[in-house]
Design an enzyme around this catalytic site. Structure first.
Site, PDB file in Angstrom:
ATOM      1  N   TRP A 113      -4.990   1.191  10.669  1.00 16.43           N
ATOM      2  CA  TRP A 113      -4.973   1.074   9.216  1.00 16.43           C
ATOM      3  C   TRP A 113      -4.659  -0.366   8.814  1.00 16.43           C
ATOM      4  O   TRP A 113      -5.146  -0.858   7.808  1.00 16.43           O
ATOM      5  CB  TRP A 113      -3.980   2.066   8.609  1.00 16.43           C
ATOM      6  CG  TRP A 113      -4.035   2.096   7.122  1.00 16.43           C
ATOM      7  CD1 TRP A 113      -3.032   1.782   6.260  1.00 16.43           C
ATOM      8  CD2 TRP A 113      -5.158   2.427   6.291  1.00 16.43           C
ATOM      9  NE1 TRP A 113      -3.461   1.896   4.957  1.00 16.43           N
ATOM     10  CE2 TRP A 113      -4.768   2.294   4.946  1.00 16.43           C
ATOM     11  CE3 TRP A 113      -6.462   2.824   6.558  1.00 16.43           C
ATOM     12  CZ2 TRP A 113      -5.620   2.545   3.883  1.00 16.43           C
ATOM     13  CZ3 TRP A 113      -7.318   3.068   5.491  1.00 16.43           C
ATOM     14  CH2 TRP A 113      -6.898   2.930   4.174  1.00 16.43           C
ATOM     15  N   GLU A 142     -11.186   4.751   4.345  1.00 16.03           N
ATOM     16  CA  GLU A 142     -10.801   5.760   5.339  1.00 16.03           C
ATOM     17  C   GLU A 142     -11.894   5.945   6.385  1.00 16.03           C
ATOM     18  O   GLU A 142     -11.609   6.082   7.570  1.00 16.03           O
ATOM     19  CB  GLU A 142     -10.463   7.097   4.662  1.00 16.03           C
ATOM     20  CG  GLU A 142      -9.211   7.067   3.815  1.00 16.03           C
ATOM     21  CD  GLU A 142      -7.914   6.808   4.574  1.00 16.03           C
ATOM     22  OE1 GLU A 142      -7.914   6.852   5.828  1.00 16.03           O
ATOM     23  OE2 GLU A 142      -6.894   6.562   3.913  1.00 16.03           O
ATOM     24  N   TYR A 182       0.843  -1.196   0.000  1.00 13.74           N
ATOM     25  CA  TYR A 182       0.000   0.000   0.000  1.00 13.74           C
ATOM     26  C   TYR A 182       0.882   1.251   0.000  1.00 13.74           C
ATOM     27  O   TYR A 182       0.679   2.162  -0.801  1.00 13.74           O
ATOM     28  CB  TYR A 182      -0.946   0.001   1.209  1.00 13.74           C
ATOM     29  CG  TYR A 182      -1.757   1.256   1.319  1.00 13.74           C
ATOM     30  CD1 TYR A 182      -2.813   1.501   0.440  1.00 13.74           C
ATOM     31  CD2 TYR A 182      -1.464   2.236   2.269  1.00 13.74           C
ATOM     32  CE1 TYR A 182      -3.550   2.675   0.507  1.00 13.74           C
ATOM     33  CE2 TYR A 182      -2.194   3.407   2.348  1.00 13.74           C
ATOM     34  CZ  TYR A 182      -3.234   3.619   1.470  1.00 13.74           C
ATOM     35  OH  TYR A 182      -3.955   4.789   1.528  1.00 13.74           O
TER      36      TYR A 182
END
Length: 189
Positions: free
Chosen positions: A51, A43, A21
Site C-alpha cells: 500500500w 486498490e 491516509y
C-alpha cells in the site's frame, strides 16, 4: 496486525506516508463518484504490491487518470493506454490500466441506471464480504476478494478499517459510515 497498530511502529519517514491516509481517509465515507472510482483504481493497482507504493504514487495516479474523472477515463483511446503504459508515476500494468478504463465505462452505465456509483453501492448494502466479492467480480474487472474488501472497508461500506481503540475510529463513526447505519424501514434489500 491492524493498520492502526502497524503505523505506531513505523519510522517517522513511513509514518509521513501512511498517517495522513490513515487519519483522514481510511474508513471514511466517500460521497463523490470520481473519488470512489479513484479509490477503486488505487486498490486494484495495489494487488501484488505494498500500500505504501500506491500511496507514494497517488499524485501520479491523479495526474495520469485526469483526477479520476470517470467520463474522461471511460473515453480513453489506445493512445491513452500507451501513455499510461509509459508513465513511471503509476503502476504500468496493462491489465490494471485496461481495468481502470473498462470499469469507468461500467460506472457510467451504473450512473445512468442508479444516479451514481455511490447509490449503486447503497442499493446493494448490506452484503457479506463474499456477496460483495461475487457482485464486484460480476460487474467490474480485476476485482478479487482482497481488492473488494479493502475498497469497501476504505470507503466506509464494510467494518474493520480501524481498531475500536484507535482515536480515528470515533471520527469515522461521526462521519456515519454505511456499515454502522441502522436498518432503514421500508428499504429494499
Amino acid at each position: 496486525m491492524s493498520y492502526c497498530n502497524a503505523i505506531i511502529g513505523m519510522t517517522d519517514e513511513k509514518k509521513a506516508i501512511h498517517k495522513p491516509y490513515h487519519d483522514e481517509h481510511y474508513g471514511f465515507p466517500i460521497h463523490d463518484d470520481n473519488e470512489l472510482f479513484g479509490r477503486l483504481i488505487m486498490e486494484i493497482n495495489q494487488a501484488g504490491l505494498s500500500w505504501e507504493t500506491i500511496l507514494k504514487k497517488e499524485a501520479g495516479f491523479r495526474k495520469a487518470y485526469h483526477n479520476f474523472n470517470i467520463k474522461k477515463v471511460a473515453g480513453y483511446t489506445e493512445k491513452d493506454r500507451e501513455r499510461l503504459m509509459a508513465d513511471a508515476g503509476i503502476i504500468r500494468n496493462r491489465l490494471k490500466i485496461n481495468a481502470a478504463i473498462e470499469n469507468a465505462k461500467t460506472i457510467l452505465g451504473i450512473q445512468k441506471e442508479f444516479g451514481s456509483f455511490e447509490k449503486w453501492i447503497e442499493h446493494h448494502h448490506p452484503k457479506t464480504k463474499d456477496e460483495w466479492v461475487k457482485l464486484f467480480k460480476k460487474t467490474f474487472r480485476f476485482t478479487g476478494g482482497e481488492i473488494v474488501n479493502e475498497f469497501l472497508m476504505s470507503a466506509g461500506y464494510l467494518k474493520g478499517a480501524h481498531s475500536e481503540d484507535c482515536p480515528v475510529h470515533k471520527k469515522v463513526l461521526k462521519a456515519k459510515p454505511l456499515w454502522n447505519a441502522k436498518q432503514r424501514a421500508g428499504r429494499s434489500a
